[in-house]
Write a protein that holds these residues in place. Sequence first.
Motif, PDB file in Angstrom:
ATOM      1  N   HIS A  79      81.344 -28.156  25.042  1.00 56.00           N
ATOM      2  CA  HIS A  79      81.193 -29.612  24.953  1.00 56.00           C
ATOM      3  C   HIS A  79      81.853 -30.161  23.693  1.00 56.00           C
ATOM      4  O   HIS A  79      81.267 -30.957  22.948  1.00 56.00           O
ATOM      5  CB  HIS A  79      79.721 -30.032  25.011  1.00 56.00           C
ATOM      6  CG  HIS A  79      79.029 -29.597  26.255  1.00 56.00           C
ATOM      7  ND1 HIS A  79      79.281 -30.172  27.477  1.00 56.00           N
ATOM      8  CD2 HIS A  79      78.130 -28.605  26.481  1.00 56.00           C
ATOM      9  CE1 HIS A  79      78.549 -29.581  28.392  1.00 56.00           C
ATOM     10  NE2 HIS A  79      77.845 -28.618  27.816  1.00 56.00           N
ATOM     11  N   SER A  95      91.043 -25.298  27.629  1.00 54.78           N
ATOM     12  CA  SER A  95      90.294 -26.390  28.265  1.00 54.78           C
ATOM     13  C   SER A  95      88.954 -25.903  28.807  1.00 54.78           C
ATOM     14  O   SER A  95      87.942 -26.609  28.694  1.00 54.78           O
ATOM     15  CB  SER A  95      91.122 -27.049  29.368  1.00 54.78           C
ATOM     16  OG  SER A  95      91.442 -26.124  30.376  1.00 54.78           O
ATOM     17  N   GLU A  96      88.903 -24.708  29.378  1.00 52.99           N
ATOM     18  CA  GLU A  96      87.639 -24.151  29.873  1.00 52.99           C
ATOM     19  C   GLU A  96      86.657 -23.936  28.725  1.00 52.99           C
ATOM     20  O   GLU A  96      85.468 -24.228  28.851  1.00 52.99           O
ATOM     21  CB  GLU A  96      87.880 -22.819  30.584  1.00 52.99           C
ATOM     22  CG  GLU A  96      88.614 -22.933  31.895  1.00 52.99           C
ATOM     23  CD  GLU A  96      89.009 -21.575  32.461  1.00 52.99           C
ATOM     24  OE1 GLU A  96      89.147 -21.496  33.697  1.00 52.99           O
ATOM     25  OE2 GLU A  96      89.171 -20.609  31.689  1.00 52.99           O
ATOM     26  N   THR A 118      86.072 -31.097  21.968  1.00 54.55           N
ATOM     27  CA  THR A 118      87.455 -31.379  22.341  1.00 54.55           C
ATOM     28  C   THR A 118      88.344 -30.197  21.981  1.00 54.55           C
ATOM     29  O   THR A 118      87.950 -29.319  21.211  1.00 54.55           O
ATOM     30  CB  THR A 118      87.974 -32.636  21.615  1.00 54.55           C
ATOM     31  OG1 THR A 118      88.011 -32.355  20.209  1.00 54.55           O
ATOM     32  CG2 THR A 118      87.092 -33.840  21.894  1.00 54.55           C
ATOM     33  N   LYS A 133      85.258 -27.292  27.496  1.00 60.14           N
ATOM     34  CA  LYS A 133      84.234 -27.807  28.415  1.00 60.14           C
ATOM     35  C   LYS A 133      82.921 -27.057  28.254  1.00 60.14           C
ATOM     36  O   LYS A 133      81.846 -27.651  28.249  1.00 60.14           O
ATOM     37  CB  LYS A 133      84.711 -27.717  29.861  1.00 60.14           C
ATOM     38  CG  LYS A 133      85.747 -28.740  30.213  1.00 60.14           C
ATOM     39  CD  LYS A 133      86.198 -28.599  31.647  1.00 60.14           C
ATOM     40  CE  LYS A 133      87.329 -29.556  31.956  1.00 60.14           C
ATOM     41  NZ  LYS A 133      87.806 -29.410  33.332  1.00 60.14           N
TER      42      LYS A 133
END
Length: 50
Positions: free
Chosen positions: A11, A4-5, A13, A8
């Motif tokens: 930018h 997830s980091e 998924t 992010k």
Amino acid sequence: MSRSETAKLLHVTEVTLNNWEKKNILVPSRMGRRVLYKEAEVLERLDHAA
């Protein structure tokens, strides 16, 4: 960095990260059930993509 980091930071998924892994674009390390990306490798890939 966790999945997830990394998503992010880039930018994108987490599905995109899975696709990149299948295409050997960005390959994570696995520790048990955890999927981890090396920050240096992620940043290196970012530099080459730009």
